[in-house]
Design a protein around this motif. Structure first.
Motif, short mmCIF file in Angstrom:
data_model
loop_
_atom_site.label_atom_id
_atom_site.label_comp_id
_atom_site.label_asym_id
_atom_site.label_seq_id
_atom_site.Cartn_x
_atom_site.Cartn_y
_atom_site.Cartn_z
N LEU A 1 -7.25 9.72 -0.10
CA LEU A 1 -7.88 8.41 -0.15
C LEU A 1 -6.92 7.30 0.29
CD1 LEU A 1 -9.88 8.71 -3.50
CD2 LEU A 1 -10.81 8.70 -1.18
N SER A 2 -5.65 7.45 -0.11
CA SER A 2 -4.65 6.45 0.24
C SER A 2 -4.43 6.40 1.75
CB SER A 2 -3.33 6.73 -0.47
OG SER A 2 -3.50 6.68 -1.87
N ALA B 1 -7.65 2.32 7.48
CA ALA B 1 -8.56 1.18 7.55
C ALA B 1 -7.78 -0.14 7.65
CB ALA B 1 -9.47 1.17 6.34
N LEU B 2 -6.67 -0.21 6.88
CA LEU B 2 -5.85 -1.42 6.90
C LEU B 2 -5.24 -1.65 8.28
CD1 LEU B 2 -4.99 -3.64 4.92
CD2 LEU B 2 -2.95 -2.29 4.40
N GLY C 1 -6.59 7.26 4.01
CA GLY C 1 -7.79 6.64 4.57
C GLY C 1 -7.74 5.13 4.45
N GLY C 2 -7.27 4.66 3.29
CA GLY C 2 -7.14 3.22 3.10
C GLY C 2 -6.12 2.61 4.04
N ALA D 1 0.84 -1.21 0.00
CA ALA D 1 0.00 0.00 0.00
C ALA D 1 0.87 1.26 0.00
CB ALA D 1 -0.92 -0.01 1.22
#
Length: 571
Positions: A65-66, A72-73, A68-69, A46
């Motif tokens: 967005l990255s 979440a990860l 945020g991802g 990621a």
């Protein structure tokens, strides 16, 4: 005694059963730990994507967005690890508890067992080996999680560069197989360590139990030197095991580092050739560094499994031990006029011994040789396998070997002079778990001439006894043990030298109380003793000499007619 294992019980069976018994927790724990490792393996991927798609391009929206991802990860990663690790540890502790209960049940089995272990060794198996063998549950979770991490990382590397990914997919299994070569040595060293520690624990238990005797004969220094020698041996064995584990860990770390350096070096060379972007290079280096952790975990799992397998073998030795005796299945027999009968019994020093104990009768047995008395007591406890003695032993007219062990124990109670009391209240020791009122307890205490034990403490029946009743005198322990036997009021009561630690006055009171409690009704009583006071209250006395019954009759008659009997009693 040579250990004899029951068929089908082995260390492998113990390990497989642990996984099967905890399968719910194991499956859930493995699933969550695998999710954690997969998420952790995706972190460098990621980050590489963020570098190529957001940082290198300056795309703020993609960067947000990255991030945020990534958040979440990390959330999934943290939650999965926390819950999965908790499930894995819970599985280990539940399995360790289950194994400890099984070992305790086996050790307390009235049939006995042929494990060949001393009490201290059983204690070590229960306390240490049960916990270590349960670690197979943890090994399953860690191994599955580590393999998941390696597979996810290798797939990611294949996506980035096929030769590099294939190199990881091929190289890691080779490393694991190479490290596995040391597993048998680790198992042997772990087995030797556990056996040495168990032997040291057994010796410590023996010495502590006999500490008073050792001090009395002045042998405490010799005992201390003996224990020091056993402890030194355990230390040497433990150090050898630690050396092997350290060598294995060192090799794992070294090989892991070399593998990491190789992958990182190849990735750097590919980046210089223009085959990898900056983000891909970061991802590859991150994955290579990450792979070091699951490979290290697999090496650790090899060590854990070696310890678990060694301890499981010792657990199986207890759980799979054949019973000492295999009595029949008949229930408690109906009361008969002859409560206990020995017909031509041959065992140890006993030779063609025949005895009868009628309902309401107190039979005295005087053995000129103490070993004959010990042999008779051992036989009556029901611990002697049928094939080890000749003749027959009848309980209420039924051969003892045809009765279920619970039926024998419910009918015949043997109370030896070395009384076993337990930590807890006096009431708990006397009632042995039964719901009895104070009236019944006081009657038994009075019959055993143990009123002074109650009167000497303000808490009475709620007086707390320490381990083995150490806060009582020897005579008090014997009388409380006798009172406990009288509370049970068994159909047949066998007493072996119940007054060796009491004075003459108390002995006389105890004899009268015993005669009053057991001398009527349909109960049968056997007094194996040399005490004149006890023999005086018997209905008959059988005299054992050289393993045979050489005289039989009322105590007063034998005193007059048998010079040897008179000399033995009055000396």
């Amino acid at each position: 005694m040579t250990p004899v294992a029951a068929p089908g019980v082995s260390g492998a069976v113990v390990l497989r059963r642990a996984l099967r018994r905890q399968r719910g927790r194991v499956v859930l724990g493995i699933a969550l730990l695998c999710i954690h490792q997969a998420a952790e393996a995706l972190i460098p991927v990621a980050i590489g994507v963020v570098i190529d798609r957001a940082v290198a391009t300056g795309d703020v929206r993609a960067l947000a967005l990255s991030l945020g991802g990534l958040a979440a990860l990390f959330t999934v990663l943290a939650f999965a690890y926390r819950t999965g690790a908790r499930m894995a540890y819970a599985a280990v502790e539940h399995e360790a508890h289950a194994i400890r209960v099984e070992i305790a049940r086996s050790a307390l089995d009235p049939h006995g067992h042929r494990s060949g272990m001393r009490d201290g060794e059983l204690l070590s198996v229960t306390a240490s080996d049960a916990e270590l063998s349960a670690l197979v549950v943890r090994v399953a979770g860690l191994t599955a999680a580590a393999l998941t991490a390696i597979v996810v990382a290798a797939v990611a590397l294949v996506v980035v560069d096929v030769p590099l990914g294939l190199g990881v997919l091929i190289g890691v299994p080779l490393l694991v197989v190479a490290l596995q070569r040391m597993a048998p040595l680790l198992t042997r060293r772990s087995t030797s360590q556990q056996e040495a520690l168990a032997a040291t624990t057994a010796l410590a238990v023996d010495l502590v139990t006999g500490l008073r005797v050792l001090r009395g004969i002045g042998a405490q220094d010799h005992a201390a030197r003996r224990y020091a020698g056993a402890s030194r041996h355990a230390l040497d064995v433990t150090l050898r095991a630690a050396t092997t584990k350290g060598l294995h860990l060192g090799l794992t770390t070294m090989v892991n580092g070399l593998f990491l350096a190789t992958v990182a070096g190849v990735a750097g060379w590919l980046a210089l050739q223009g085959r990898l972007t900056i983000g891909e290079l970061v991802a590859v280096v991150g994955l290579a560094q990450f792979i070091a952790e699951p490979v290290q975990t697999l090496g650790y799992c090899v060590q854990l499994f070696a310890m678990a397998r060694a301890s499981a073998g010792r657990v199986a030795r207890v759980l799979g031990a054949a019973p000492v005796d295999r009595p029949g299945s008949a229930g408690p027999p109906a009361p008969a006029s002859t409560r206990l009968a020995l017909d031509s019994v041959r065992y140890a020093g006993l030779d063609d011994v025949s005895l009868r104990v009628g309902a309401g009768e107190i039979l005295g047995v005087l053995a000129y040789d103490p070993s004959d008395a010990e042999a008779l007591v051992t036989l009556l406890t029901g611990r002697v396998p049928r094939q080890d003695y000749g003749g027959t032993l009848h309980v209420d007219g039924v051969p003892a070997d045809e009765l279920h062990i619970d039926a024998v124990r419910a009918t015949v109670l043997v109370e030896q002079h070395d009384v076993a009391l337990f930590e807890g209240t006096l009431r708990a020791n006397l009632s042995a778990g039964a719901d009895l009122d104070d009236t019944a307890l006081r009657a038994a205490v009075r019959a055993a001439a143990a009123q002074d034990v109650l009167a000497a403490h303000p808490h009475g029946f709620d007086r707390v006894l320490t381990e083995r009743g150490a806060n009582l005198s020897g005579g008090q322990r014997q009388r409380i043990g006798l009172a406990r036997a009288l509370v049970v009021d068994p159909p047949v009561l066998v007493l072996h030298n119940p007054t060796t630690a009491v004075d003459a006055v108390t002995e006389g009171l105890l004899a009268e109380g015993l005669a009053s409690a057991r001398g009527a009704g349909d109960r049968g009583t056997v007094l194996i003793t040399t005490s004149p006071a006890l023999l005086r209250v018997t209905h008959r006395v059988a005299v054992l000499d050289g393993g045979r019954i050489v005289a039989e009759g009322p105590h007063d008659h034998l005193l007059v007619s048998d010079a040897r009997y008179r000399e033995e009693i009055l000396r």
